[in-house]
Design an enzyme around this catalytic site. Structure first.
Site, PDB file in Angstrom:
ATOM      1  N   GLU A 140      36.078 -10.241  52.909  1.00 40.15           N
ATOM      2  CA  GLU A 140      36.297 -10.104  51.465  1.00 40.15           C
ATOM      3  C   GLU A 140      37.657  -9.476  51.178  1.00 40.15           C
ATOM      4  OE1 GLU A 140      34.402 -11.436  49.237  1.00 40.15           O
ATOM      5  OE2 GLU A 140      32.941 -12.098  50.717  1.00 40.15           O
ATOM      6  N   ASP A 180      38.857 -15.609  56.760  1.00 32.52           N
ATOM      7  CA  ASP A 180      38.280 -15.451  58.092  1.00 32.52           C
ATOM      8  C   ASP A 180      39.370 -15.099  59.116  1.00 32.52           C
ATOM      9  OD1 ASP A 180      35.690 -15.916  57.338  1.00 32.52           O
ATOM     10  OD2 ASP A 180      35.637 -18.007  57.974  1.00 32.52           O
TER      11      ASP A 180
END
Length: 411
Positions: free
Chosen positions: A278, A359
């Site tokens: 996040e 990611d």
């Protein structure tokens, strides 16, 4: 009926046929892989959980088709069926000023549309979600949320609509640019205000009590120069067993929120990995990029509305007899999705690209294995299918399919 009427009908039919075809492919693909867990997940997800995810996804896909049919019928009822004309006549019968006539009309149209959508909303919560064991919401809580949302819409929407209609009536030919600036400012204010003033109306937020976990999260944030006004745990379990985590807010109101269901399910390493992902969205500038894309899209939309506002065929083609600023705005909001739904794959592709980038950032901060384990648990607990149809996924999914995402992480 005129050419624009036929264009709308063709767009609705084409959109439905496209979604129907994609949905049929999706359901067939998932069903064909229902009885075998993909090899790279075989030691992590039981066959029973895989089958549940397949059945849940197929049920959601069928419901989405029903919702598309219902929304199209509501659109036709309000336009060609004379619904908006009827609402307009009722509102005009009251001795209100022009601005208030338009505001009451728009609010009435929103409320009526919400009421027509209510049966499907009830079914989604107490039918589909209940059937698969995810729903924790009571009918009383559902009604409470509905009333709060309605009151918020009236409290926030009324002054906003009044301001927009004032600009449309008084700002000349460039009114659409001023309205766009109002919309932009409103969205920024809402992003800032949501975590501190709106979200607490619906959920309880408590500071993260686990000092060890808080210290690890604090160290991750410090390494990346990120400050927030706190780390909070939200009582998501009062409504659903689904888990999630997110950043929210702007400026001094930025905060980190974990669903209590997620905190209970994941290890410290896995929670830190989810948070690193996040955080990657912020560090990679995705929030600004998404706001920019959304802003540019709405700028074009308001400019198009500025042209349509003056075209008699726009009103007559949608079954409206009285031209007005508020009617043009309402019609545009209603019919725009029928013509823009075909752009969805572009927005989905941008979103999936951002997920890969987040990611990649997370891999630099934590062990990739921790993020993979966290994702697998979330896929299992949220019943996300591991085998979506590639074409359906490319059109709809904002996140990469599980096998592709895990492979990208090195799993």
């Amino acid at each position: 009926m005129n050419t624009f009427t036929y264009a709308l009908i063709i767009a609705l039919i084409a959109g439905f046929l496209l979604q129907w075809r994609l949905s049929v492919r999706h359901i067939r693909h998932i069903t064909a892989h229902r009885d075998a867990v993909p090899d790279n997940f075989a030691d992590k997800i039981p066959l029973a959980a895989h089958r549940k995810a397949a059945d849940y996804t197929c049920a959601k896909t069928r419901l989405r088709l029903v919702e598309l049919v219902v929304s199209s019928l509501i659109l036709l009822l309000l336009t060609l069926g004379g619904g908006l004309d009827w609402i307009d006549a009722v509102v005009r019968a009251y001795p209100l000023s022009g601005l208030w006539t338009g505001t009451v009309f728009i609010l009435a149209a929103l409320l009526i549309t919400s009421l027509l959508d209510l049966p499907l909303s009830l079914y989604r919560t107490f039918g589909l979600e209940q059937h698969f064991g995810f729903n924790k919401m009571t009918l009383a809580l559902f009604v409470s949320d509905l009333l709060k949302n309605t009151l918020l819409m009236l409290a926030i929407g009324t002054p906003l609509i009044l301001l927009v209609l004032w600009f449309m009536d008084n700002a000349g030919a460039w009114w659409w640019l001023y309205v766009w600036l109002v919309w932009l400012g409103f969205n920024l204010v809402m992003v800032w205000a949501y975590p501190a003033f709106i979200a607490p109306l619906f959920n309880k937020f408590r500071p993260l009590q686990n000092t060890d976990l808080a210290a690890r999260i604090g160290a991750l944030l410090d390494r990346n120069g990120f400050t927030s006004n706190g780390i909070f745990v939200m009582d998501g379990s009062t409504r659903s067993t689904h888990g999630n985590a997110y950043f929210t807010g702007l400026g001094a109101n930025k905060r980190i929120v974990f669903f209590d269901t997620l905190v209970d399910e994941l290890s410290y390493d896995e929670i830190e990995a989810v948070l690193a992902h996040e955080l990657g969205h912020f560090k990679c500038g995705h929030v600004k990029k998404r706001l920019s894309i959304l802003g540019a899209t709405f700028l074009v939309g308001f400019a198009v509305l500025g042209i349509l506002l003056e075209q008699p065929w726009f009103y007559s083609g949608l079954g409206v007899s009285e031209r007005s600023d508020y009617m043009a705005l309402t019609l545009f909001v209603l019919v725009a999705p029928a013509f823009t739904c075909f752009l969805q794959p572009l927005f989905s592709a941008v979103s999936r690209k951002h997920e890969f980038e987040a990611d990649d950032f997370a891999k630099e901060q934590v062990q990739a294995g921790s993020l993979i384990n966290a994702l697998v648990k979330l896929y299992r607990e949220n019943a996300n299918t591991l085998t979506p149809d590639p074409m359906y996924s490319a059109f709809h999914d904002s996140h990469p399919p599980a096998p592709i995402r895990v492979a990208h992480l090195g799993g």
